[in-house]
Write an enzyme that holds these catalytic residues in place. Structure first.
Site, mmCIF file in Angstrom:
data_model
loop_
_atom_site.group_PDB
_atom_site.id
_atom_site.type_symbol
_atom_site.label_atom_id
_atom_site.label_comp_id
_atom_site.label_asym_id
_atom_site.label_seq_id
_atom_site.Cartn_x
_atom_site.Cartn_y
_atom_site.Cartn_z
ATOM 1 N N ASN A 1 23.154 53.439 42.745
ATOM 2 C CA ASN A 1 24.462 53.676 42.133
ATOM 3 C C ASN A 1 25.523 53.127 43.085
ATOM 4 O O ASN A 1 25.792 53.729 44.124
ATOM 5 C CB ASN A 1 24.642 55.188 41.911
ATOM 6 N N TRP A 2 26.091 52.001 42.716
ATOM 7 C CA TRP A 2 27.075 51.360 43.605
ATOM 8 C C TRP A 2 28.421 52.084 43.585
ATOM 9 O O TRP A 2 29.294 51.762 44.369
ATOM 10 C CB TRP A 2 27.263 49.891 43.209
ATOM 11 N N GLU B 1 30.633 63.259 40.751
ATOM 12 C CA GLU B 1 31.969 62.677 40.967
ATOM 13 C C GLU B 1 32.736 62.571 39.651
ATOM 14 O O GLU B 1 33.957 62.722 39.623
ATOM 15 C CB GLU B 1 31.817 61.308 41.666
ATOM 16 N N GLU C 1 21.032 65.988 42.191
ATOM 17 C CA GLU C 1 21.851 65.534 43.311
ATOM 18 C C GLU C 1 22.683 66.708 43.819
ATOM 19 O O GLU C 1 23.763 66.994 43.273
ATOM 20 C CB GLU C 1 22.793 64.410 42.875
ATOM 21 N N GLY D 1 26.564 61.523 50.193
ATOM 22 C CA GLY D 1 27.420 60.819 51.148
ATOM 23 C C GLY D 1 27.643 61.542 52.461
ATOM 24 O O GLY D 1 28.530 61.168 53.234
ATOM 25 N N SER E 1 22.049 61.203 49.960
ATOM 26 C CA SER E 1 21.726 60.724 51.321
ATOM 27 C C SER E 1 20.294 60.223 51.469
ATOM 28 O O SER E 1 19.690 60.378 52.525
ATOM 29 C CB SER E 1 22.033 61.819 52.354
ATOM 30 N N GLY F 1 25.109 55.141 48.843
ATOM 31 C CA GLY F 1 25.486 54.242 49.942
ATOM 32 C C GLY F 1 24.410 53.250 50.340
ATOM 33 O O GLY F 1 24.706 52.070 50.576
HETATM 34 P P1 13P Z 1 24.532 58.817 48.638
HETATM 35 O O1 13P Z 1 23.145 58.202 48.577
HETATM 36 O O2 13P Z 1 25.564 57.888 49.194
HETATM 37 O O3 13P Z 1 24.496 60.156 49.293
HETATM 38 O O4 13P Z 1 24.993 59.050 47.109
HETATM 39 C C1 13P Z 1 24.119 59.668 46.231
HETATM 40 C C2 13P Z 1 24.677 59.549 44.875
HETATM 41 O O5 13P Z 1 25.666 60.145 44.538
HETATM 42 C C3 13P Z 1 23.967 58.652 43.942
HETATM 43 O O6 13P Z 1 24.404 58.830 42.639
#
Ligand code: 13P
Length: 257
Positions: free
Chosen positions: A14-15, A105, A173, A179, A218, A240
């Site tokens: 997921n960018w 988000e 998640e 993040g 993460s 990320g």
């Molecule tokens: P991270 O891998 O940056 O923690 O993000 C996870 C995420 O929200 C994927 O949708």
């Protein structure tokens, strides 16, 4: 290990709101790695979910290969007066085969509720897309022991009745793990994923037995092997670490024997 799995894993990147045309080079490197066979594309499905502006060029570049393309959100309607929104049909037209819905988000930044997420998942199905439905507790909810309560409520409210293993993926998640570099222990992930499998079984019946349940938050090359080996974890949703091909391919390596 991989040959014993009854569910083909999915690793989706997921960018988020990252990437302009120059980022297509990273997607190209992922494609090359898959074509080269080093990540055993037959053992794992691999997807990138770029910003909507890059779906079409990415899909054109990926044509004929095994890399799947997804969107990050969709409107519930197919078309209409909704300035700035994108429908599931438009994502499909641009070359996506899936769409993430209900990411934390989106839930936080846009006030999306479970019923909104369910409607978006239904829109995805209507357009022939796989809905990747996200659930996860906040740090505060976890601190007071509400993790399973929250996940149960989100599954009940966000997953449509018509969800099947063929058209739906669930991504757990934990909000506090996104993040932050923090991850739940393997035992914690196992507990939540087993709970999700059981809960979905009650909600949807037999199809829940083969529905892909992803872990996200993460995930990186150094922890992927441990997290992906947890029972009922059928892949990862990566933020990320999906932005750089080398990092992302490091995660895919968890599925290479
Ligand atoms: P991270 O891998 O940056 O923690 O993000 C996870 C995420 O929200 C994927 O949708």
């Amino acid at each position: 290990m991989t040959s014993a799995r009854k569910i083909k894993p999915l690793v989706a990147g997921n960018w988020k709101m990252n990437g302009v045309k120059a980022a297509l080079g990273e997607a190209h490197k992922v494609r090359e790695a898959l074509a080269g066979g080093s990540t055993r594309p037959s053992a794992v499905d691999v997807m990138l979910c770029p910003p909507a502006t890059l779906i079409s060029p990415l899909a054109q570049g990926a044509a004929g290969g095994s890399l799947l393309i997804g969107g990050q959100d969709c409107h519930v309607k197919a078309s209409g007066a909704h300035t700035g929104d994108i429908s599931a049909e438009m994502l499909a037209d641009a070359g996506a085969s899936a769409v993430i819905v209900g990411h934390s988000e989106r839930r936080m930044d846009h006030g999306e509720m479970d019923r909104d997420v369910r409607a978006k998942a239904e829109a995805a199905h209507r357009a022939g897309l796989t809905a990747i439905i996200c659930v996860g507790e906040t740090a505060g909810e976890r601190a007071i022991g509400l993790t399973l309560t929250v996940i149960g409520r989100q599954l009940a409210g966000s997953v449509p009745k018509g969800a099947t293993a063929a058209n739906t993926v669930i991504a757990y998640e934990p909000v506090w793990a996104i993040g932050t570099g923090l991850t739940p222990t393997a035992a914690d992930v196992a507990e939540v994923h087993q709970f999700m499998r059981q809960t979905l079984g009650k909600q949807l019946g037999e199809t829940a037995g083969t529905m892909r349940l992803l872990y996200g938050g993460s995930v990186k090359a150094s922890n992927a092997k441990e997290l992906m080996a947890v029972a009922n974890v059928d892949g990862a949703l990566v933020g990320g670490a999906s932005l750089k091909a080398d990092d992302f391919c490091g995660i895919l390596a968890a599925y290479v024997d």
